[in-house]
Design a protein around this motif. Sequence first.
Motif, short mmCIF file in Angstrom:
data_model
loop_
_atom_site.label_atom_id
_atom_site.label_comp_id
_atom_site.label_asym_id
_atom_site.label_seq_id
_atom_site.Cartn_x
_atom_site.Cartn_y
_atom_site.Cartn_z
N ILE A 1 43.93 46.18 40.12
CA ILE A 1 44.29 46.53 38.74
C ILE A 1 45.71 46.03 38.50
O ILE A 1 46.61 46.32 39.29
N LEU A 2 45.90 45.32 37.40
CA LEU A 2 47.22 44.82 37.02
C LEU A 2 47.49 45.21 35.58
O LEU A 2 46.65 44.96 34.70
N PHE A 3 48.63 45.86 35.33
CA PHE A 3 49.01 46.23 33.96
C PHE A 3 50.51 46.33 33.84
O PHE A 3 51.23 46.34 34.84
N GLU A 4 50.99 46.39 32.60
CA GLU A 4 52.41 46.53 32.31
C GLU A 4 52.69 47.97 31.90
O GLU A 4 51.95 48.54 31.09
N ALA A 5 53.75 48.55 32.47
CA ALA A 5 54.17 49.90 32.09
C ALA A 5 55.67 50.01 32.26
O ALA A 5 56.22 49.57 33.27
N GLU A 6 56.31 50.58 31.27
CA GLU A 6 57.76 50.79 31.34
C GLU A 6 58.50 49.49 31.63
O GLU A 6 59.48 49.48 32.38
N GLY A 7 57.99 48.37 31.07
CA GLY A 7 58.65 47.09 31.25
C GLY A 7 58.46 46.49 32.64
O GLY A 7 59.13 45.53 33.00
N THR A 8 57.55 47.06 33.42
CA THR A 8 57.32 46.61 34.79
C THR A 8 55.85 46.24 34.97
O THR A 8 54.96 46.94 34.46
N SER A 9 55.60 45.19 35.71
CA SER A 9 54.24 44.80 36.06
C SER A 9 53.80 45.66 37.25
O SER A 9 54.49 45.72 38.26
N VAL A 10 52.67 46.34 37.10
CA VAL A 10 52.17 47.23 38.15
C VAL A 10 50.88 46.64 38.71
O VAL A 10 49.93 46.40 37.96
N GLN A 11 50.85 46.41 40.02
CA GLN A 11 49.67 45.88 40.68
C GLN A 11 49.20 46.90 41.70
O GLN A 11 49.98 47.36 42.54
N LEU A 12 47.91 47.26 41.62
CA LEU A 12 47.36 48.31 42.47
C LEU A 12 46.02 47.90 43.05
O LEU A 12 45.31 47.08 42.46
N VAL A 13 45.68 48.52 44.15
CA VAL A 13 44.32 48.47 44.68
C VAL A 13 43.75 49.86 44.44
O VAL A 13 44.44 50.86 44.62
N ALA A 14 42.49 49.92 44.02
CA ALA A 14 41.87 51.20 43.75
C ALA A 14 40.43 51.20 44.25
O ALA A 14 39.79 50.15 44.35
N GLU A 15 39.94 52.39 44.55
CA GLU A 15 38.55 52.56 44.95
C GLU A 15 37.81 53.29 43.84
O GLU A 15 38.29 54.29 43.32
N ILE A 16 36.64 52.78 43.48
CA ILE A 16 35.83 53.39 42.43
C ILE A 16 35.22 54.68 42.98
O ILE A 16 34.55 54.65 44.02
N VAL A 17 35.46 55.79 42.28
CA VAL A 17 34.91 57.07 42.73
C VAL A 17 33.82 57.59 41.80
O VAL A 17 33.06 58.48 42.17
N ARG A 18 33.70 57.01 40.61
CA ARG A 18 32.64 57.40 39.67
C ARG A 18 32.39 56.27 38.69
O ARG A 18 33.32 55.56 38.29
N THR B 1 29.43 48.18 28.24
CA THR B 1 30.65 48.68 28.90
C THR B 1 30.31 49.66 30.02
O THR B 1 29.29 50.34 29.99
N ASP B 2 31.19 49.70 30.99
CA ASP B 2 31.15 50.70 32.05
C ASP B 2 32.45 51.49 32.00
O ASP B 2 33.51 50.93 31.70
N GLN B 3 32.34 52.77 32.26
CA GLN B 3 33.53 53.60 32.42
C GLN B 3 33.62 53.95 33.89
O GLN B 3 32.64 54.40 34.48
N ILE B 4 34.78 53.70 34.48
CA ILE B 4 34.95 53.96 35.90
C ILE B 4 36.13 54.88 36.14
O ILE B 4 37.11 54.85 35.40
N ALA B 5 35.99 55.71 37.15
CA ALA B 5 37.12 56.50 37.63
C ALA B 5 37.52 55.87 38.95
O ALA B 5 36.68 55.63 39.81
N ALA B 6 38.81 55.57 39.08
CA ALA B 6 39.30 54.88 40.28
C ALA B 6 40.47 55.65 40.88
O ALA B 6 41.33 56.16 40.16
N ARG B 7 40.48 55.72 42.21
CA ARG B 7 41.55 56.37 42.95
C ARG B 7 42.44 55.27 43.53
O ARG B 7 41.96 54.35 44.18
N PHE B 8 43.75 55.37 43.27
CA PHE B 8 44.68 54.37 43.79
C PHE B 8 44.75 54.47 45.31
O PHE B 8 44.81 55.56 45.87
N VAL B 9 44.74 53.31 45.96
CA VAL B 9 44.77 53.24 47.42
C VAL B 9 46.14 52.71 47.86
O VAL B 9 46.49 51.57 47.55
N ASP B 10 46.89 53.52 48.55
CA ASP B 10 48.20 53.15 49.10
C ASP B 10 49.08 52.36 48.13
O ASP B 10 49.49 51.24 48.43
N PRO B 11 49.39 52.94 46.96
CA PRO B 11 50.28 52.22 46.04
C PRO B 11 51.67 52.05 46.64
O PRO B 11 52.13 52.90 47.41
N SER B 12 52.33 50.96 46.28
CA SER B 12 53.70 50.75 46.75
C SER B 12 54.59 51.82 46.15
O SER B 12 54.28 52.40 45.11
#
Length: 130
Positions: free
Chosen positions: A60-77, A85-96
């Motif tokens: 997952i890559l997005f911009e927040a607070e003027g910062t680029s945020v890159q994450l790995v996530a696991e789909i939990v639902r 469309t699909d709606q997914i719930a994802a849990r962040f895995v070891d974010p920096s």
Amino acid sequence: MSAPPPDDEPTRAQRVPTSIVATVTAGKRSGVRFRIENISITGAKLEGPLTLGKGEKIGILFEAEGTSVQLVAEIVRVDSPDLMTDQIAARFVDPSPEAQQTIETLVNKLLEEQGDDEDDASIVMEPGEE
């Protein structure tokens, strides 16, 4: 013996609604636009046009607070309200630490804004009052 105080109970991280556009990568599929519907410091709910499965890892890559945020996530639902469309719930895995701090700052800012909106909405005037 008495029951432990409520502070000892595990609490779910508070989620806040958003409309942040994110780019999702899943396997060989990359650059797919999803919308982050809500976010917490531990995960997010996203909606988009990519069929994903529970347990799948995504980027997952997005911009927040003027910062680029890159994450790995696991789909939990996964919910599929329609064929587009699909709606997914994802849990962040070891974010920096940087990503975690940016998300925490974003969540706190959105919570403050919600609190301000609720304060404004709680003022009720009866007809004839000024």
